[in-house]
Design a protein around this motif. Sequence first.
Motif, PDB file in Angstrom:
ATOM      1  N   SER A 239       0.802  -1.219   0.000  1.00 17.33           N
ATOM      2  CA  SER A 239       0.000   0.000   0.000  1.00 17.33           C
ATOM      3  C   SER A 239       0.834   1.268   0.000  1.00 17.33           C
ATOM      4  CB  SER A 239      -0.931   0.002   1.220  1.00 17.33           C
ATOM      5  OG  SER A 239      -1.893  -1.032   1.117  1.00 17.33           O
TER       6      SER A 239
ATOM      7  N   ARG B  16      -8.653  -1.326   3.591  1.00 16.36           N
ATOM      8  CA  ARG B  16      -8.592  -1.927   4.931  1.00 16.36           C
ATOM      9  C   ARG B  16      -9.471  -3.173   5.013  1.00 16.36           C
ATOM     10  NH1 ARG B  16     -10.012   2.141   9.471  1.00 16.36           N
ATOM     11  NH2 ARG B  16     -12.186   1.702   8.899  1.00 16.36           N
TER      12      ARG B  16
ATOM     13  N   GLN C  75     -10.738  -5.836   8.083  1.00 17.10           N
ATOM     14  CA  GLN C  75     -10.768  -6.150   9.509  1.00 17.10           C
ATOM     15  C   GLN C  75     -11.083  -7.630   9.707  1.00 17.10           C
ATOM     16  OE1 GLN C  75     -12.583  -3.201  12.163  1.00 17.10           O
ATOM     17  NE2 GLN C  75     -13.023  -1.925  10.371  1.00 17.10           N
TER      18      GLN C  75
ATOM     19  N   GLU D 225      -5.516   4.370   7.754  1.00 16.45           N
ATOM     20  CA  GLU D 225      -5.924   4.090   9.130  1.00 16.45           C
ATOM     21  C   GLU D 225      -6.073   2.581   9.317  1.00 16.45           C
ATOM     22  OE1 GLU D 225      -9.378   6.266  10.255  1.00 16.45           O
ATOM     23  OE2 GLU D 225      -8.212   8.063  10.706  1.00 16.45           O
ATOM     24  N   CYS D 226      -5.040   1.965   9.812  1.00 19.72           N
ATOM     25  CA  CYS D 226      -5.031   0.507   9.997  1.00 19.72           C
ATOM     26  C   CYS D 226      -5.470   0.197  11.433  1.00 19.72           C
ATOM     27  CB  CYS D 226      -3.643  -0.050   9.715  1.00 19.72           C
ATOM     28  SG  CYS D 226      -3.591  -1.854   9.671  1.00 19.72           S
TER      29      CYS D 226
ATOM     30  N   ALA E 149      -6.477  -5.616  11.878  1.00 16.15           N
ATOM     31  CA  ALA E 149      -6.779  -5.028  10.587  1.00 16.15           C
ATOM     32  C   ALA E 149      -5.518  -4.983   9.743  1.00 16.15           C
ATOM     33  CB  ALA E 149      -7.350  -3.621  10.745  1.00 16.15           C
TER      34      ALA E 149
ATOM     35  N   LEU F 200      -3.954  -3.480   5.617  1.00 18.90           N
ATOM     36  CA  LEU F 200      -4.163  -2.633   4.445  1.00 18.90           C
ATOM     37  C   LEU F 200      -3.696  -3.384   3.206  1.00 18.90           C
ATOM     38  CD1 LEU F 200      -2.889   0.788   5.849  1.00 18.90           C
ATOM     39  CD2 LEU F 200      -5.239  -0.077   5.795  1.00 18.90           C
TER      40      LEU F 200
END
Length: 376
Positions: A217, A234, A236, A278-279, A310, A312
């Motif tokens: 990423s 992302r 989860q 935002e991981c 989580a 990415l």
Amino acid sequence: MAERVCDSDLLVIGGGLIGCAIAWEAAQRGLRVTVIERDEVGGGATYAAGGMLAPLAEADGESPFLRSCCRSAELYPGFVAKLRDTVGLDVEYRTEGTIFVSLNETDDEELESRFRWQRDCGMNIERLSRANLLGLEPSLNPEVRWALLFPNDHQVNNRRLIKAVYAAACSAGVEFRTNTNAERLLIRKDGGHQVIRGVQADGKVFEAEKVVIAAGSWSSRIAETPETGIVPIRGQMVAVRNAVPPVRHTIYSRRGYLVPRLDGRLIAGSTTENAGFECLNTAGGISTVITNALEIMPGFANQPIVETWAGLRPRAADHLPVIGPDASIRGLIHATGHYRNGILLAPLTALVVADLLTGSSPEIDLTPFLPSRLMI
């Protein structure tokens, strides 16, 4: 002037499974290799993955991409055997197969379509009645309608796999520079051409005549890198203690999946969120994963949660990997954008990139995956 700290034949930017596999293969072919990793080895998408090797369960139709995924799946037995022989680590390669369940009429249509085109293409695929399915997996939803079995879709423990590939690369002489941020490519002019000369990382100069971008990423965040539009998506995940009787196969629905591990965990996934870098886990994301898991296996509700996490996943605009030489910078090769298939495609990606690095012809046609298709 920036400090010059390294002179290698090859610099690999990214220490996930793709980068480590490329480094290991290149070192075996006689190249001096340095891997530059912004964090710890295997700490990103590789760590967060489910470990499914499921080209048929995830395929939407016959294509060069599907053929490449199937070819990489064929390489896996030899890949894991070589790892075991090299470093003595078991990566829990499992061959029970993958099951795709139908839970409503819309699912019926999807599964019927998959069955028809894959059967017509000669793929190994079987129909399972409700009775046959529950005989194989008695913990699943008793209201399941029917299912498809993909015997050739397997799985691996991705966290054990990256440890093994990292150890194998180290044993082959690869140098790893972890917690080192690749800031920009270093490029020189040769007549009318741009030629790679190395990478600047944390203010230091790492020189090499060849560079592979395998930064997942973060691939599009390295300055001077031709833009391929890779974005983080992302996902989860939730792990619970496996049921009794335990789920043994990887189980898919159109909305989620379950992956059993030999350590007694059952992994449920996953979300698909364009949330930038935002991981982290969110209440809504975890709720979605659990809801989809409960649909497949209602008893999931009673299982203790072991872990949530989580990751990415790097996605290109057309959802295909970006593999091949850069059209504008000589000596630069891209190996990124594997999205949901980084674990699956690692053996094949390592081979074809090593072929490019050493002047051999890759065994697959890279045209659909070349970075030039995305340059903006």
